[in-house]
Write a protein that holds these residues in place. Sequence first.
Motif, PDB file in Angstrom:
ATOM      1  N   ASP A   1       0.825  -1.207   0.000  1.00  0.00           N
ATOM      2  CA  ASP A   1       0.000   0.000   0.000  1.00  0.00           C
ATOM      3  C   ASP A   1       0.867   1.268   0.000  1.00  0.00           C
TER       4      ASP A   1
ATOM      5  N   THR B   1     -10.802   0.463 -11.825  1.00  0.00           N
ATOM      6  CA  THR B   1      -9.377   0.168 -11.646  1.00  0.00           C
ATOM      7  C   THR B   1      -8.979  -1.027 -12.503  1.00  0.00           C
TER       8      THR B   1
ATOM      9  N   ASP C   1      -5.902  -2.285 -11.456  1.00  0.00           N
ATOM     10  CA  ASP C   1      -4.808  -2.681 -10.573  1.00  0.00           C
ATOM     11  C   ASP C   1      -5.280  -3.830  -9.683  1.00  0.00           C
TER      12      ASP C   1
ATOM     13  N   HIS D   1      -4.571  -3.409  -5.862  1.00  0.00           N
ATOM     14  CA  HIS D   1      -5.490  -2.443  -5.268  1.00  0.00           C
ATOM     15  C   HIS D   1      -6.881  -3.050  -5.108  1.00  0.00           C
TER      16      HIS D   1
END
Lengths: 77, 77, 339, 339
Positions: C57, C324, C326, C329
């Motif tokens: 993160d 997103t 990702d 994530h």
Amino acid sequence: MINVLLFAQLKDELGKETVSIEGNEMSVAQLKAKMKMDFQLEGLETVMTAVNEEFADDDTILSDGDTVAFIPPVSGG
Amino acid sequence: MINVLLFAQLKDELGKETVSIEGNEMSVAQLKAKMKMDFQLEGLETVMTAVNEEFADDDTILSDGDTVAFIPPVSGG
Amino acid sequence: MKERYSRQTLFAPVGDGGQLKIMKKHVLLLGAGALGSANAEALTRAGVGKLTIVDRDYVETSNLQRQQMYTERDVAEKLPKAEAAKRHLLGINHEVEVNAIIMDATAQNLEQLLGDVDLILDATDNFETRMIINDLSQKLHIPWIYGACVGSVGMTLTILPGQTPCLHCLLKAIPIQGMTCDTGGIISPAVTMVVAHQTAEALKILVEDWESVRPALVSFDLWRNQYQTVKLTKAKKKDCLSCGEQRTYPFLTVENVTKTAVLCGRDTVQVRPPKPLELQLEKLAKDLDGSGYLVKFNPFLLSCEKAGERIVIFKDGRALIHGTKDMVHAKAAYQSILG
Amino acid sequence: MKERYSRQTLFAPVGDGGQLKIMKKHVLLLGAGALGSANAEALTRAGVGKLTIVDRDYVETSNLQRQQMYTERDVAEKLPKAEAAKRHLLGINHEVEVNAIIMDATAQNLEQLLGDVDLILDATDNFETRMIINDLSQKLHIPWIYGACVGSVGMTLTILPGQTPCLHCLLKAIPIQGMTCDTGGIISPAVTMVVAHQTAEALKILVEDWESVRPALVSFDLWRNQYQTVKLTKAKKKDCLSCGEQRTYPFLTVENVTKTAVLCGRDTVQVRPPKPLELQLEKLAKDLDGSGYLVKFNPFLLSCEKAGERIVIFKDGRALIHGTKDMVHAKAAYQSILG
């Protein structure tokens, strides 16, 4: 029997956490004197005392089955 | 009587910390089912259970005077 | 012994001998969020030899309320947490070797990091990763310390392979739909209290004072004034698949892992739990609603939206994270809701 | 409500309303050592309106092992702790007004700072100052939170004037010859654990959730795995001189203060306790010897030396601090030994 619980450095001085003491109708002050005599525990004059998890004075009278905790006050920070 | 201790959000769901339940010879699973039925407590399937401060399974059998604590597992960090 | 550690060596159970041990040990810290940043600071100040920090993160504004060390500047620079932590730690104690690894931990990439590790500190935010730690701990014979917190509540447990029960003994299955910091909130003292226990246990293990290691699970609630220890004398299971006689380390296999995939041609990631769940969508909707999400649901799925991000969760636990591509994530967003 | 505090307002007992209250409150923090630096960081992250930090000391190498925020650079610059704390806090949350005051707190100079203070946080290292806080708390009707730690041990208590017993109810006299961090050492988790309790109690008071305030003294030992709460239902004393019906606030008077004086023509400060003590010199010698002091004693006095500084302590508690003309430093050195 009174169940005595020793906190922090008192636990190390005694070598164990709990000890049972004969002594119905004894006061906290008398118990302290006895602990000092029997186990050479130092500094009991200034410890805080809890009887059955409730704060108690030196003149509190103990009954059979009570749990007494001796807790040294802490000053560092 | 079984003494039940509710932890964290369970305490709020019940509105108090402790409750006494009739139920000698009940299993932990049965106690959970009863708590769910009587108090609409949610999520008891995944809580950890302690009986007299010792970790216990769902099939542990409870005796009169036992203290059962229900502790929801925590995952955040 | 050094002036720097003088108050720690004065403490008899550490002493000069214990300090020398601490300075030779390698700790792997998984997570650099609330629990992670505080654990990292404590161990670095204590003078641990080497600290490896793994985190996926970066630092955000909403972290500052409870995550030690991080500053407004880290947020402005969008620094990965592991890197931000490393920079602060260097200013605190340049003698500690800090290894910052920015990655999404899996059974495979974690195992490669554990070669000379003496202790694994858990600062993750989900049970899936903890179960991986738990299996690796048993497989490689490395102690680990579970820690978790939410709201004003926390929990911690020290696991010594071959000696204590493991986390799998205590949890037959991974609990789902627990409160997370994103749904139940969190106050910093809940973090600090867990870290106090984890650091104390870590020091006992690093100085090899095995007798003092706490033989119990600790659970507390600082707002409701509760503190409970649960002894684990009878909790070790002979047939535990992680630590028992016929162990298979189930959480090291690919089947037991949350899967993510970018949906072809869309700005969306699909997240799939290891096994189908049976979510109570109504309860989830209530929790999320209370947490500032805009929620809609029907008997089959739930849609929630916050800060421009929309997540659709199906009853079996499958989810679509919109907006997103990702995967890391997306998995983090998923676990921040379902724990 | 702001993104920064979103996880804290999600926690229902705080909520948006509680956060607004926190942001309007003024906390005075007495001490910026181990307990102080961590409390300062926690309250600043939580978004308290104004934080006044009072400390007499500067950052030293031996602080870094347990005192949050401080860096090797602070040591190199010999920054006063209050100032070093303020600089770090500004980088953490620029919205909090931090007021750094470098001074040796006395009843007189403290009282002047308490005008609009909502809460006093105790992060001192001696009972003399705590008794002053206790009297001021009663006189001005400001809640305070006692916190203390040494070794792996700690203690904390919330005192609400007019409601709970006060510290003077619990301690008839100031305990002497307790362990201090300079004699018993300290590990950081003992600090952290006290701070967790203090911060939780502080948040309850700041959001005015009076019912949740803990009605008990907390005492713990993280190495020996002990945790005890002591209820205070019967501890309030009607004849307490600090909070009773005939109160005199004894610790606000000059007689009850440790006196210091530079000895004429010598590089020595004399320190005199408020009342003559009856020290057990042999026990003190043993403690100091175990703490790296070079100790000599006879039935009348004890002489101890460490890091070039020599202190002579007489049986009645009077002491000579050699090698300094700084009265504040001398008092601090005295209290670091006798608590």
